[in-house]
Scaffold this motif. Sequence first.
Motif, PDB file in Angstrom:
ATOM      1  N   SER A 101      84.373  82.763  -0.793  1.00 54.52           N
ATOM      2  CA  SER A 101      84.678  83.002   0.613  1.00 54.52           C
ATOM      3  C   SER A 101      84.948  81.696   1.326  1.00 54.52           C
ATOM      4  O   SER A 101      84.393  80.650   0.989  1.00 54.52           O
ATOM      5  N   ARG A 102      85.779  81.760   2.325  1.00 52.87           N
ATOM      6  CA  ARG A 102      86.089  80.589   3.143  1.00 52.87           C
ATOM      7  C   ARG A 102      85.068  80.480   4.269  1.00 52.87           C
ATOM      8  O   ARG A 102      84.444  81.456   4.665  1.00 52.87           O
ATOM      9  N   LEU A 103      84.947  79.288   4.822  1.00 54.24           N
ATOM     10  CA  LEU A 103      83.995  79.044   5.899  1.00 54.24           C
ATOM     11  C   LEU A 103      84.608  79.248   7.271  1.00 54.24           C
ATOM     12  O   LEU A 103      83.893  79.356   8.262  1.00 54.24           O
ATOM     13  N   GLY A 104      85.938  79.265   7.330  1.00 55.15           N
ATOM     14  CA  GLY A 104      86.602  79.307   8.628  1.00 55.15           C
ATOM     15  C   GLY A 104      86.685  80.694   9.206  1.00 55.15           C
ATOM     16  O   GLY A 104      86.282  81.674   8.568  1.00 55.15           O
ATOM     17  N   PRO A 105      87.240  80.800  10.406  1.00 55.97           N
ATOM     18  CA  PRO A 105      87.770  79.694  11.213  1.00 55.97           C
ATOM     19  C   PRO A 105      86.657  78.807  11.754  1.00 55.97           C
ATOM     20  O   PRO A 105      85.672  79.305  12.292  1.00 55.97           O
ATOM     21  N   ARG A 106      86.834  77.505  11.598  1.00 55.49           N
ATOM     22  CA  ARG A 106      85.792  76.555  11.984  1.00 55.49           C
ATOM     23  C   ARG A 106      85.938  76.140  13.439  1.00 55.49           C
ATOM     24  O   ARG A 106      87.057  76.000  13.924  1.00 55.49           O
ATOM     25  N   PRO A 107      84.803  75.921  14.108  1.00 56.32           N
ATOM     26  CA  PRO A 107      83.435  76.298  13.723  1.00 56.32           C
ATOM     27  C   PRO A 107      83.218  77.787  14.015  1.00 56.32           C
ATOM     28  O   PRO A 107      83.328  78.235  15.155  1.00 56.32           O
ATOM     29  N   LEU A 108      82.900  78.529  12.986  1.00 56.66           N
ATOM     30  CA  LEU A 108      82.820  79.982  13.101  1.00 56.66           C
ATOM     31  C   LEU A 108      81.819  80.443  14.155  1.00 56.66           C
ATOM     32  O   LEU A 108      82.117  81.368  14.920  1.00 56.66           O
ATOM     33  N   PRO A 109      80.616  79.859  14.239  1.00 56.31           N
ATOM     34  CA  PRO A 109      79.679  80.330  15.280  1.00 56.31           C
ATOM     35  C   PRO A 109      80.263  80.229  16.691  1.00 56.31           C
ATOM     36  O   PRO A 109      80.034  81.113  17.519  1.00 56.31           O
TER      37      PRO A 109
ATOM     38  N   GLN B 204      92.289  81.657  21.653  1.00 53.33           N
ATOM     39  CA  GLN B 204      93.445  81.654  20.750  1.00 53.33           C
ATOM     40  C   GLN B 204      93.060  82.164  19.365  1.00 53.33           C
ATOM     41  O   GLN B 204      93.788  82.945  18.747  1.00 53.33           O
ATOM     42  N   ILE B 205      91.913  81.707  18.859  1.00 58.52           N
ATOM     43  CA  ILE B 205      91.470  82.151  17.533  1.00 58.52           C
ATOM     44  C   ILE B 205      91.277  83.657  17.517  1.00 58.52           C
ATOM     45  O   ILE B 205      91.664  84.338  16.559  1.00 58.52           O
ATOM     46  N   ALA B 206      90.686  84.209  18.574  1.00 60.32           N
ATOM     47  CA  ALA B 206      90.484  85.653  18.631  1.00 60.32           C
ATOM     48  C   ALA B 206      91.812  86.391  18.557  1.00 60.32           C
ATOM     49  O   ALA B 206      91.958  87.367  17.800  1.00 60.32           O
ATOM     50  N   ARG B 207      92.784  85.942  19.327  1.00 62.86           N
ATOM     51  CA  ARG B 207      94.088  86.606  19.315  1.00 62.86           C
ATOM     52  C   ARG B 207      94.740  86.523  17.943  1.00 62.86           C
ATOM     53  O   ARG B 207      95.344  87.482  17.455  1.00 62.86           O
ATOM     54  N   LYS B 208      94.642  85.338  17.314  1.00 65.06           N
ATOM     55  CA  LYS B 208      95.269  85.162  15.997  1.00 65.06           C
ATOM     56  C   LYS B 208      94.664  86.103  14.960  1.00 65.06           C
ATOM     57  O   LYS B 208      95.384  86.729  14.167  1.00 65.06           O
ATOM     58  N   PHE B 209      93.329  86.193  14.937  1.00 68.31           N
ATOM     59  CA  PHE B 209      92.693  86.999  13.897  1.00 68.31           C
ATOM     60  C   PHE B 209      92.776  88.486  14.196  1.00 68.31           C
ATOM     61  O   PHE B 209      92.748  89.305  13.275  1.00 68.31           O
ATOM     62  N   GLU B 210      92.884  88.854  15.464  1.00 67.98           N
ATOM     63  CA  GLU B 210      93.167  90.251  15.786  1.00 67.98           C
ATOM     64  C   GLU B 210      94.528  90.633  15.216  1.00 67.98           C
ATOM     65  O   GLU B 210      94.685  91.696  14.602  1.00 67.98           O
ATOM     66  N   ALA B 211      95.525  89.785  15.438  1.00 70.69           N
ATOM     67  CA  ALA B 211      96.867  90.061  14.915  1.00 70.69           C
ATOM     68  C   ALA B 211      96.850  90.090  13.385  1.00 70.69           C
ATOM     69  O   ALA B 211      97.501  90.940  12.752  1.00 70.69           O
ATOM     70  N   PHE B 212      96.106  89.175  12.768  1.00 71.70           N
ATOM     71  CA  PHE B 212      96.037  89.136  11.309  1.00 71.70           C
ATOM     72  C   PHE B 212      95.421  90.411  10.749  1.00 71.70           C
ATOM     73  O   PHE B 212      95.820  90.884   9.672  1.00 71.70           O
ATOM     74  N   SER B 213      94.463  90.989  11.468  1.00 69.05           N
ATOM     75  CA  SER B 213      93.807  92.209  10.980  1.00 69.05           C
ATOM     76  C   SER B 213      94.794  93.366  10.850  1.00 69.05           C
ATOM     77  O   SER B 213      94.518  94.332  10.124  1.00 69.05           O
TER      78      SER B 213
ATOM     79  N   ALA C 170     101.188  83.646   4.530  1.00 68.78           N
ATOM     80  CA  ALA C 170     101.540  82.470   5.321  1.00 68.78           C
ATOM     81  C   ALA C 170     100.427  82.146   6.318  1.00 68.78           C
ATOM     82  O   ALA C 170     100.108  80.968   6.546  1.00 68.78           O
ATOM     83  N   PHE C 171      99.843  83.178   6.916  1.00 67.44           N
ATOM     84  CA  PHE C 171      98.734  82.975   7.847  1.00 67.44           C
ATOM     85  C   PHE C 171      97.557  82.301   7.149  1.00 67.44           C
ATOM     86  O   PHE C 171      96.979  81.332   7.652  1.00 67.44           O
ATOM     87  N   VAL C 172      97.195  82.815   5.976  1.00 67.92           N
ATOM     88  CA  VAL C 172      96.050  82.267   5.243  1.00 67.92           C
ATOM     89  C   VAL C 172      96.319  80.820   4.825  1.00 67.92           C
ATOM     90  O   VAL C 172      95.433  79.958   4.904  1.00 67.92           O
ATOM     91  N   ALA C 173      97.533  80.546   4.383  1.00 64.31           N
ATOM     92  CA  ALA C 173      97.881  79.180   3.970  1.00 64.31           C
ATOM     93  C   ALA C 173      97.694  78.203   5.117  1.00 64.31           C
ATOM     94  O   ALA C 173      97.119  77.115   4.939  1.00 64.31           O
ATOM     95  N   LEU C 174      98.154  78.580   6.295  1.00 64.48           N
ATOM     96  CA  LEU C 174      98.033  77.688   7.445  1.00 64.48           C
ATOM     97  C   LEU C 174      96.590  77.561   7.906  1.00 64.48           C
ATOM     98  O   LEU C 174      96.123  76.463   8.232  1.00 64.48           O
ATOM     99  N   GLU C 175      95.849  78.672   7.919  1.00 62.71           N
ATOM    100  CA  GLU C 175      94.444  78.606   8.328  1.00 62.71           C
ATOM    101  C   GLU C 175      93.613  77.781   7.351  1.00 62.71           C
ATOM    102  O   GLU C 175      92.703  77.056   7.755  1.00 62.71           O
ATOM    103  N   ASP C 176      93.932  77.875   6.061  1.00 62.80           N
ATOM    104  CA  ASP C 176      93.226  77.041   5.082  1.00 62.80           C
ATOM    105  C   ASP C 176      93.426  75.560   5.400  1.00 62.80           C
ATOM    106  O   ASP C 176      92.485  74.759   5.305  1.00 62.80           O
ATOM    107  N   TRP C 177      94.659  75.203   5.767  1.00 62.23           N
ATOM    108  CA  TRP C 177      94.914  73.796   6.130  1.00 62.23           C
ATOM    109  C   TRP C 177      94.155  73.421   7.398  1.00 62.23           C
ATOM    110  O   TRP C 177      93.537  72.356   7.461  1.00 62.23           O
ATOM    111  N   LEU C 178      94.181  74.286   8.403  1.00 62.36           N
ATOM    112  CA  LEU C 178      93.490  73.991   9.657  1.00 62.36           C
ATOM    113  C   LEU C 178      91.999  73.783   9.451  1.00 62.36           C
ATOM    114  O   LEU C 178      91.372  72.955  10.129  1.00 62.36           O
ATOM    115  N   ASN C 179      91.418  74.519   8.512  1.00 56.40           N
ATOM    116  CA  ASN C 179      89.982  74.438   8.267  1.00 56.40           C
ATOM    117  C   ASN C 179      89.611  73.395   7.223  1.00 56.40           C
ATOM    118  O   ASN C 179      88.448  73.259   6.872  1.00 56.40           O
ATOM    119  N   ASP C 180      90.606  72.665   6.753  1.00 56.93           N
ATOM    120  CA  ASP C 180      90.402  71.652   5.710  1.00 56.93           C
ATOM    121  C   ASP C 180      90.546  70.254   6.302  1.00 56.93           C
ATOM    122  O   ASP C 180      91.089  69.352   5.661  1.00 56.93           O
TER     123      ASP C 180
END
Length: 422
Positions: free
Chosen positions: A10-18, A290-299, A310-320
Motif C-alpha cells: 500500500s502507498r502512504l499518500g496522499p501525503r500528509p494523509l492525516p 484540492q486533494i479531496a476534489r482530485k480523489f473524489e474524481a479518481f473514485s 495516469a493519475f496514480v503515476a502522477l500521485e506516486d511522484w507527488l508523494n515521492d
Amino acid sequence: MAAPLPVPPSRLGPRPLPLHLLSCWNFYLSSLPASLLWSNGWPILKGLLPPAPPPLVPFPNPLGGLTPGAGASEALDPLAFVQAVEQAGRRRLSAFLIGVQRYQGHDYRRDLPDPPVIARWGDVRLLDYGAPGAAEGPVLLCVPSLINRAYILDLTHERSFLRWLAGQGVRPLLLDWGAPVGEAADFTLTDYIEGPLFDALALASARSGGAVGLLGYCMGGLLALAAAQRHPTLVSHLLLLATPWDFHSDAAQARRLAAGLPSLLQVIDRQNGLPIDVIQTLFAALDPLQIARKFEAFSRLAPDSAAARAFVALEDWLNDGVPLAAPVARECLSGWYRDNAPPLGRWRIAGRAVRAEAVTVPTLALIPEGDRIVPPASARALVEAVPGAAMHMVPLGHIGMMVGGRAPAQVWEPIRAFLMGK
C-alpha cells in the motif's frame, strides 16, 4: 494451479494523509451548521437571525445542483434542505475515502528503466537520455527542483518529456539531485550550483564541444539562471519553466508564509532539514480541498483505465518527494519568500549577487497561466528582468505543463523549436 500474484504494498499518500483526512472531515462537519444559516426558517434560529435580504439568483453549488440565493431559502423546507446538505457532504467524504483506498491499492508501478549514468557526485547523478546511434543534436541539460524527484520529466512511457526530446534530435541530460544525504545534508545553494550543477554543465559542454542548452523547472530554474549568469560561455540557450522571481507578487501568500516562518525555522533546526510532509503541507495550504476534489474524481474512474493509471503515476511522484537540506531551506524560506531577495539583487551565490539583468544568453520563459505554486506574475517579473528574454504563456498548470495531455504541443514543441533555432 497458478500461484497468486503478489499484492503490491500500500502507498502512504496522499501525503500528509492525516492532514487531508482532517480537512475533508472538517469540511463535512462544517457544512451542517452552514446549512442551518442558509435555512433561516429553521425553528431553532427563528428570532436569532436578522431579516432575510431580497432573493438572489441561484448560483452553482460545489455539492452539486444550484444553491438558492439568500432569502430564497425561505421557500424551501428547512429540514429537507439541511438533510440534503448533510447527505451531499457524506457522499463527498465517502468518495474521497474510496479514492484514497483505490489509489493505495492500485497495481500500477513505474517500470521505466533509467538511461545510462555518465557521472555521479555523491547521491547526484547525471543521466544521458540521448537516443543510441542517433545523430548528435543540440545538448540540453535539464535541472529539476530540489524538493521533487527528477523523473517528473520522465514520468511514464506516454508522458516522458526527455524521451520525446531524444526522438526529436535533441540529446537531453538530466541532473537527478537524489536526496540530501551525507555531506549534502549540509549543502547550501552555492554548494549545489557551484558543485554538481557546474560540474554537469562543464562535462556536457566538454562532451558536445561547445556551449549547451540549460533548462530549469520551477526551483531548478533559479539554479539554472544563476549558473547561466556565472558561466555564460558554457550555455547556448536558457529555458526557464514556471520559474519564480518576485516572491512578493502575491502579497497575501507572502504574508501567510511570513506568519508561519518562525515555526518552520524551528522545525528545520530540530530536524536538520525541512521534512517532506512539511513541504507537502505548505503546498496543500494553497488549496486545502484540492486533494479531496482530485480523489473524489479518481473514485469515479475505472481502475484499469488509462486515466486512472495516469493519475496514480502522477500521485506516486507527488508523494515521492525529498526533504530540503537545512541551509537550503533557510535560504529559500528566509531569503526568497520572506525577504524577496532575488528581484532586489540580494540573493548571492559564492558571494556574488545573482542578477537577472546580467544574463546574456538567449532566454525563453514558459509560464503556465493556471499555476498556483508559482504565481504567473512572479514568473513574468523574471522575463522583464532578463534582457531580450522571450515569454510563452501556456494555458496549463504547474505540473500539467510537463505531463498533461496538451504538454507536447503547448510546451515540449516550443522548447524543441527554441533549441533548434526555429
